[in-house]
Design a protein around this motif. Structure first.
Motif, short mmCIF file in Angstrom:
data_model
loop_
_atom_site.label_atom_id
_atom_site.label_comp_id
_atom_site.label_asym_id
_atom_site.label_seq_id
_atom_site.Cartn_x
_atom_site.Cartn_y
_atom_site.Cartn_z
N TYR A 334 0.84 -1.20 0.00
CA TYR A 334 0.00 0.00 0.00
C TYR A 334 0.88 1.25 0.00
CZ TYR A 334 -3.78 3.17 1.47
OH TYR A 334 -4.69 4.20 1.54
N GLU A 335 1.88 1.24 0.88
CA GLU A 335 2.77 2.40 1.00
C GLU A 335 3.56 2.61 -0.29
OE1 GLU A 335 4.90 1.07 4.39
OE2 GLU A 335 3.43 1.83 5.82
N GLN A 336 3.96 1.50 -0.91
CA GLN A 336 4.70 1.56 -2.16
C GLN A 336 3.83 2.18 -3.26
OE1 GLN A 336 5.42 -2.47 -3.47
NE2 GLN A 336 4.23 -1.91 -5.27
N PHE A 337 2.57 1.77 -3.35
CA PHE A 337 1.66 2.35 -4.33
C PHE A 337 1.47 3.84 -4.06
CE2 PHE A 337 -0.73 -1.88 -5.15
CZ PHE A 337 0.25 -2.26 -6.05
N GLN A 338 1.36 4.20 -2.79
CA GLN A 338 1.18 5.61 -2.43
C GLN A 338 2.37 6.44 -2.90
OE1 GLN A 338 0.99 6.62 1.87
NE2 GLN A 338 -1.09 7.30 1.41
N SER A 339 3.57 5.88 -2.75
CA SER A 339 4.77 6.59 -3.21
C SER A 339 4.78 6.73 -4.72
CB SER A 339 6.02 5.84 -2.75
OG SER A 339 6.21 6.01 -1.37
N MET A 340 4.33 5.68 -5.43
CA MET A 340 4.29 5.73 -6.89
C MET A 340 3.41 6.89 -7.37
SD MET A 340 4.00 1.82 -8.14
CE MET A 340 5.31 0.64 -7.84
N THR A 378 -7.97 1.00 -2.39
CA THR A 378 -9.31 1.02 -1.78
C THR A 378 -9.63 -0.34 -1.17
OG1 THR A 378 -10.07 2.65 -3.39
CG2 THR A 378 -11.76 1.40 -2.24
N MET A 379 -9.24 -1.41 -1.84
CA MET A 379 -9.46 -2.76 -1.29
C MET A 379 -8.69 -2.93 0.01
SD MET A 379 -9.17 -5.10 -4.74
CE MET A 379 -9.70 -4.40 -6.30
N MET A 380 -7.44 -2.44 0.02
CA MET A 380 -6.63 -2.58 1.23
C MET A 380 -7.16 -1.71 2.36
SD MET A 380 -2.72 -3.09 -0.18
CE MET A 380 -2.80 -2.18 -1.72
N GLY A 409 -16.87 -2.50 -2.27
CA GLY A 409 -17.75 -2.43 -3.44
C GLY A 409 -17.16 -3.03 -4.69
N ARG A 410 -16.22 -3.96 -4.54
CA ARG A 410 -15.61 -4.62 -5.69
C ARG A 410 -15.99 -6.11 -5.68
NH1 ARG A 410 -14.26 -0.75 -9.02
NH2 ARG A 410 -13.38 -2.48 -10.23
N SER A 411 -15.61 -6.83 -6.74
CA SER A 411 -15.90 -8.26 -6.80
C SER A 411 -14.79 -9.05 -6.10
CB SER A 411 -16.00 -8.72 -8.26
OG SER A 411 -14.72 -8.63 -8.88
N ILE A 412 -15.10 -10.29 -5.76
CA ILE A 412 -14.09 -11.16 -5.14
C ILE A 412 -12.93 -11.38 -6.11
CG2 ILE A 412 -13.63 -13.49 -4.28
CD1 ILE A 412 -16.46 -13.57 -3.19
N LYS A 413 -13.25 -11.45 -7.41
CA LYS A 413 -12.19 -11.63 -8.42
C LYS A 413 -11.20 -10.46 -8.37
CE LYS A 413 -11.29 -12.42 -13.32
NZ LYS A 413 -10.18 -11.47 -13.34
N ASP A 414 -11.70 -9.24 -8.18
CA ASP A 414 -10.82 -8.07 -8.08
C ASP A 414 -9.86 -8.22 -6.91
OD1 ASP A 414 -11.91 -6.83 -10.27
OD2 ASP A 414 -13.36 -5.66 -9.11
N VAL A 415 -10.39 -8.70 -5.78
CA VAL A 415 -9.54 -8.88 -4.60
C VAL A 415 -8.51 -9.98 -4.85
CG1 VAL A 415 -9.51 -9.43 -2.12
CG2 VAL A 415 -11.43 -8.13 -3.09
N MET A 416 -8.94 -11.04 -5.54
CA MET A 416 -8.01 -12.13 -5.86
C MET A 416 -6.90 -11.64 -6.79
SD MET A 416 -10.73 -15.26 -6.38
CE MET A 416 -9.49 -16.46 -6.85
#
Length: 495
Positions: A334-340, A378-380, A409-416
């Motif tokens: 999550y932190e890495q994405f935030q930095s990106m 958002t998932m995290m 509000g996403r699908s299980i596939k998105d989380v996978m």
């Protein structure tokens, strides 16, 4: 074919060669023919491609290679070296120095983005402590002075030009003299854009050069220009002493190979890439990291510098410690994405990271890739602290993923899908365990001064074993000429 696709085509050709049971003359020729087609489709000049293919065949003489040589690695390294050679004319470059007045003149074709690039170049150096100034000697294009004035005002850089004077030489001389008196140490002169056949404009360019006596002349090249790039660049080189090249519009769908051909035509190095419309979308160019990124090998040294730019100094030690321990959790991802997201262009950042899934950056998908990162974040946000801080992917069972999907509000596939990306990254970065991470400013010193034995000590035994032991490491160091690509981190901090 955009540069990313060019890199992908070359990478696939090398991969198919590497997967062959036996590396013989046919396999080598098939690989080189595929690379040749990719380069020609990307508008790289035919002579350059032919010379590159000939050079690789001369280096990789399969009949003369003794038994035991790794033919795959020798071919891969030869391709890498030849691509680097194509982009590196091997001549020294004039570098401005703070406190000492330097005059830099910009030349280029109409529509190449030259005026915007002048301001980007000034802004880049302004942020690093220079005192730059801009002079508009473009009296040919209506609105040129207004554009430079607007850009310079936006980034608070002094400028000079005239609505009444029509002589570009007089404007250039007056502007340079004025800013010398004001102790500006980087005076940038923008000239009229032109076409190589416009002899009058080329003569005007020569006159401006003779009058201002620039320390460096930079040729600005639009990456979309195509096959005519070589001839156009050569015409400029024959008119004035071009000393460097800046390639613009690298964020679009241009083929880009033509602009790479301009390096050979001008016999001058690329020094910057324009990667977007905004003033901060301007990237210093370095040959080896660029080719590594082009071939999907990553540029970890560039990435770590990005980390040092966006992560506050007081937060870096804890983060680097976690990563050197080989611990990679969802919270760190999550932190890495935030930095990106802070670093600017997502495409640039991804290209620095080896092993990243291409699905994370769809074709032409800066916005789409950024949206995917935000969806993952958002998932995290719907996860518990225990889930975020666990490095055990088995913790995320079906019921937990169903709860997270409902929460965001996403699908299980998105989380996978997100968990699959996490597992990929975890596998890559778990190998960083025990690696000594360089501090800010140490990367260049490492690449210049680190001896093989020091690198060997910095790499944990299991990693050293994976790359083939100390002997393989020494060969790698000789081939790449640098220890910096052995280092790398992800980073950021969740607020």
């Amino acid at each position: 074919m955009v540069l990313a696709q060019l890199g992908g085509s070359i990478t696939r050709a090398l991969q198919r060669m590497s997967n062959a049971t036996v590396i013989d003359e046919k396999v080598l020729n098939d690989c080189l023919n595929e690379i040749t087609r990719a380069l020609l489709q990307s508008d790289v000049q035919f002579k350059l491609v032919r010379d590159m293919q000939t050079s690789i065949k001369r280096i990789v003489n399969l009949e003369e290679l003794a038994a035991g040589h790794n033919k795959r690695k020798i071919i891969q390294q030869a391709v890498f070296n030849e691509l680097c050679k194509m982009l590196d004319p091997g001549k020294p470059l004039f570098t401005p120095k703070k406190g000492k007045t330097s005059v830099v003149m910009f030349v280029g074709l109409q529509g190449s983005g030259k005026t915007t690039t002048c301001t980007k170049y000034a802004y880049y150096h302004h942020k690093k402590g220079w005192k730059p100034a801009l002079v508009c000697a473009d009296t040919f294009r209506a609105g040129a002075f207004d554009q430079l004035k607007q850009n310079a005002t936006k980034v608070k850089i002094p400028f000079y030009g005239s609505y009444r004077e029509s002589d570009p030489v007089k404007i250039a001389v007056e502007g340079v003299e004025r800013f010398k008196k004001e102790n500006c140490d980087l005076i940038i002169v923008d000239t009229s854009g032109r076409h190589k056949q416009e002899e009058a404009l080329l003569e005007e360019m020569r006159q401006v050069s003779e009058a201002t006596k620039p320390d460096l002349i930079i040729f600005v090249m639009d990456s979309s220009i195509g096959q005519v790039a070589y001839d156009q660049a050569k015409a400029f080189r024959e008119s004035v002493a071009v000393g460097a090249v800046i390639i613009t519009k690298m964020d679009g769908h241009a083929k880009g190979g033509g602009a790479l051909s301009a390096v050979t035509a001008t016999k001058s190095p690329v020094i910057f890439l324009g990667t977007g419309e905004h003033m901060n979308e301007f990237e210093a160019f370095d040959v080896q990291p660029f080719v590594r990124r082009l071939l999907g090998m990553g540029d970890l040294s560039g990435f770590i510098e990005k980390i040092h730019e966006v992560v506050p100094m007081d937060q870096q030690p804890q983060l680097l410690q976690k990563l050197s321990e080989g611990k990679f959790t969802l919270r760190i991802m999550y932190e890495q994405f935030q930095s990106m997201l802070k670093m600017g262009s997502i495409g640039q950042v991804f290209s620095m990271l080896p092993g990243f899934s291409q699905e994370m950056m769809p074709k032409g998908g800066e916005k789409e890739g950024q949206a995917k990162i935000k969806r993952y974040m958002t998932m995290m946000d719907s996860m518990t602290d225990g889930e975020l801080d666990s490095s055990n992917p088995k913790l995320m069972n079906e019921s937990r993923m169903a709860r997270i999907a409902r929460g965001c509000g996403r699908s299980i596939k998105d989380v996978m899908d997100m968990m699959e990306e996490y597992k990929r990254l975890a596998k890559i970065w778990i190998n960083m365990k025990g690696l000594k991470i360089p501090k800010k400013g140490e990367m260049n010193a490492l690449s210049r001064n680190m001896k093989n034995c020091e690198v060997q000590e910095a790499i944990p035994p299991e990693m050293l074993k994976k790359i083939g032991g100390a002997g393989a490491l020494q060969n790698l160091m000789k081939q790449m000429g640098s220890a910096k690509d052995m280092m790398g981190v992800f980073g950021g901090r969740r607020k």
